[in-house]
Write an enzyme that holds these catalytic residues in place. Structure first.
Site, short mmCIF file in Angstrom:
data_model
loop_
_atom_site.label_atom_id
_atom_site.label_comp_id
_atom_site.label_asym_id
_atom_site.label_seq_id
_atom_site.Cartn_x
_atom_site.Cartn_y
_atom_site.Cartn_z
N HIS A 128 0.74 -1.10 -0.27
CA HIS A 128 0.15 -0.18 -0.02
C HIS A 128 1.19 1.40 0.11
O HIS A 128 2.20 1.46 0.49
CB HIS A 128 -0.86 0.01 1.47
CG HIS A 128 -1.92 0.57 1.50
ND1 HIS A 128 -1.80 2.55 1.66
CD2 HIS A 128 -3.45 0.87 1.10
CE1 HIS A 128 -2.71 3.21 1.85
NE2 HIS A 128 -3.93 2.11 1.39
N ASP A 205 3.56 -4.26 8.00
CA ASP A 205 2.36 -3.55 7.85
C ASP A 205 0.50 -4.69 7.89
O ASP A 205 0.11 -5.46 7.23
CB ASP A 205 1.54 -2.67 6.74
CG ASP A 205 0.06 -1.97 6.24
OD1 ASP A 205 -0.43 -2.24 6.96
OD2 ASP A 205 -0.01 -1.42 5.47
N GLN A 208 -4.71 -4.88 6.59
CA GLN A 208 -5.53 -6.02 5.64
C GLN A 208 -5.53 -7.46 6.87
O GLN A 208 -6.27 -7.64 5.84
CB GLN A 208 -4.93 -5.96 4.82
CG GLN A 208 -5.28 -4.87 4.27
CD GLN A 208 -6.39 -4.76 3.92
OE1 GLN A 208 -7.60 -5.14 4.39
NE2 GLN A 208 -7.10 -2.84 3.74
N LYS A 231 -10.78 -0.43 10.39
CA LYS A 231 -10.73 -1.66 8.94
C LYS A 231 -10.99 -3.16 10.30
O LYS A 231 -11.60 -4.00 9.44
CB LYS A 231 -9.48 -2.20 8.20
CG LYS A 231 -8.96 -1.01 7.65
CD LYS A 231 -7.80 -1.95 6.84
CE LYS A 231 -7.05 -0.38 6.11
NZ LYS A 231 -7.52 -0.01 4.79
N CYS A 371 -4.31 2.56 -3.41
CA CYS A 371 -3.15 3.05 -2.96
C CYS A 371 -1.49 1.50 -3.10
O CYS A 371 -1.08 1.76 -2.29
CB CYS A 371 -3.58 3.38 -1.62
SG CYS A 371 -4.23 4.38 -1.85
#
Length: 414
Positions: A128, A205, A208, A231, A371
């Site tokens: 991302h 990261d 997700q 999220k 993104c």
């Protein structure tokens, strides 16, 4: 309510949707954009509202009852987050605005500490922008070089690619655990082991991954982990940065002011201990409390039920889309290799047109570059459609997507 395996796999039934007021108020809506932001359950909205209604005050700053209660509410949420991701020390949990801010803190502060001309920062082509642009900037500033891990035809980064790209010059590896376009889960434990083998840090990261799979930062072996609340069924505006305590101690603060200050003179200042050292100014205390409520909600359901349901949803979605001859699926061939994301394109129809027409049928998907422009350019496309799933989806949502896509095809090829 006890959630069972049958609830996870019976996609015609939906015991979860009733927990989400926006979905209850819009029963015609097939919301398939949870990778951008998830819906909020009633318990989260109640927790946020209750903070303002019953203890609204500044945490840490007052000796009166309301402030003490607000301070404890934030501390309790911090403990929940630490447990949720397997952090060994609750004081290693830093509250931020979102994963983007967490990753910017890591890039800025660790980059300036560790990088010099000729050093390498290794990321993947599937990052991302929030885990790509900060590293571009720090490499430009320090003279370090940015190196990309690239997946093979199976959309996975191979051990051979990891061994080749992470080498003696690598000082930092920063990589997504789950791609927001491909849905593929990267082998963080293997990548972290290789990074440590060459003396590099491994930063993750988790924006997700944290909403969809069980995360244990100690088992992953990473040095830092970032994710967003929005999220994860939590309010917008709250995120998390976990990093090893020794790293947080070494890193200078990213922002200054407020409770991150221990003492100040006319010419100098000293910093509060971690985590307050990185929490400048007034924090979104109500959002933090809401994040704690979101974690409670997930833990009541259980990761096993959540993951089983989302795997079943992905399998059904990919199977039904694959039956449409005008759909090109993007990502791994095996649905089990997708974590809650199914990306696709409609032949000869721009993704923005697809999304607009689907919106007219009350089907909400995301269209664009997500993104992740370097990934899409590497795949030879400029944009794509993405259906992202969560436990509150069911077979009817997928059927509405399929029916809507048939309408799109007929409109352009009637």
């Amino acid at each position: 309510m006890a959630y069972t395996q049958r609830m996870a796999t019976d996609l015609a039934a939906n015991p979860f949707k009733k927990d989400f007021p926006l979905l209850v108020a819009n029963p015609q809506l097939a919301f398939l954009d949870s990778a951008a932001t998830a819906q909020r359950p009633t318990c989260v909205l109640d927790a946020q509202r209750d903070f303002y209604a019953s203890m609204n005050s500044n945490p840490l700053r007052g000796l009166y009852r309301l402030s003490v209660e607000a301070t404890e509410a934030v501390a309790q949420a911090r403990r929940k987050v630490a447990r949720f991701i397997g952090a060994p020390n609750v004081n290693e949990i830093v509250f931020t605005r979102n994963a983007s801010e967490s990753l910017n803190i890591l890039a800025s502060q660790l980059g300036d500490m560790l990088l010099k001309p000729g050093d390498e920062v290794c990321i993947s082509i599937m990052e991302h922008h929030s885990n790509l642009i900060p590293w571009q900037q720090v490499c430009r500033r320090t003279g370090a070089n940015l190196v990309y891990l690239r997946p093979g035809e199976d959309c996975k980064i191979s051990p051979e690619e990891v061994a080749e790209k992470i080498g003696a010059s690598t000082k930092i590896v920063s990589i997504t655990q789950v791609s927001n376009v491909l849905g593929v889960e990267n082998d963080i434990a293997g990548i972290a082991a290789r990074a440590h083998e060459v003396g590099a840090l491994c930063l993750v990261d988790g924006a997700q991954s944290a909403p969809h799979i069980r995360v244990d930062v100690q088992k992953l072996g990473c040095d830092a982990f970032a994710f967003s609340g929005h999220k994860l069924f939590a309010p917008m505006g709250v995120g998390v940065l976990w990093a090893r305590g020794d790293l947080l101690e070494q890193m200078p603060p990213f922002l200054t002011g407020g409770e991150m200050i221990e003492w100040v003179t006319e010419t100098e200042a000293g910093w509060s201990p971690i985590p307050e050292k990185f929490e400048a100014g007034t924090q979104d205390a109500a959002g933090i409390v809401g994040l704690g409520a979101a974690i409670d909600y997930i833990e009541r359901i259980g990761h096993e039920v959540l993951e089983q349901r989302e795997r079943a949803l992905v399998a059904e979605c990919t199977r039904k889309l694959a039956d449409l001859p005008f759909i090109r699926l993007i990502g791994p061939a095996n649905p089990r290799d997708h974590v809650a994301v199914v990306s696709f394109n409609v032949c000869s129809v721009h993704p923005h047109d697809v999304a607009s027409i689907l919106d007219g049928a009350d089907v909400a998907i995301r269209a664009g570059h997500h993104c992740a422009q370097p990934l899409l350019a590497w795949m030879g496309i400029s944009s794509c459609c993405r259906a992202s799933l969560a436990l509150y989806n069911d077979s009817s949502d997928i059927d509405r997507l399929v029916n809507g896509l048939q309408q799109v095809w007929e409109l352009f090829n009637g």
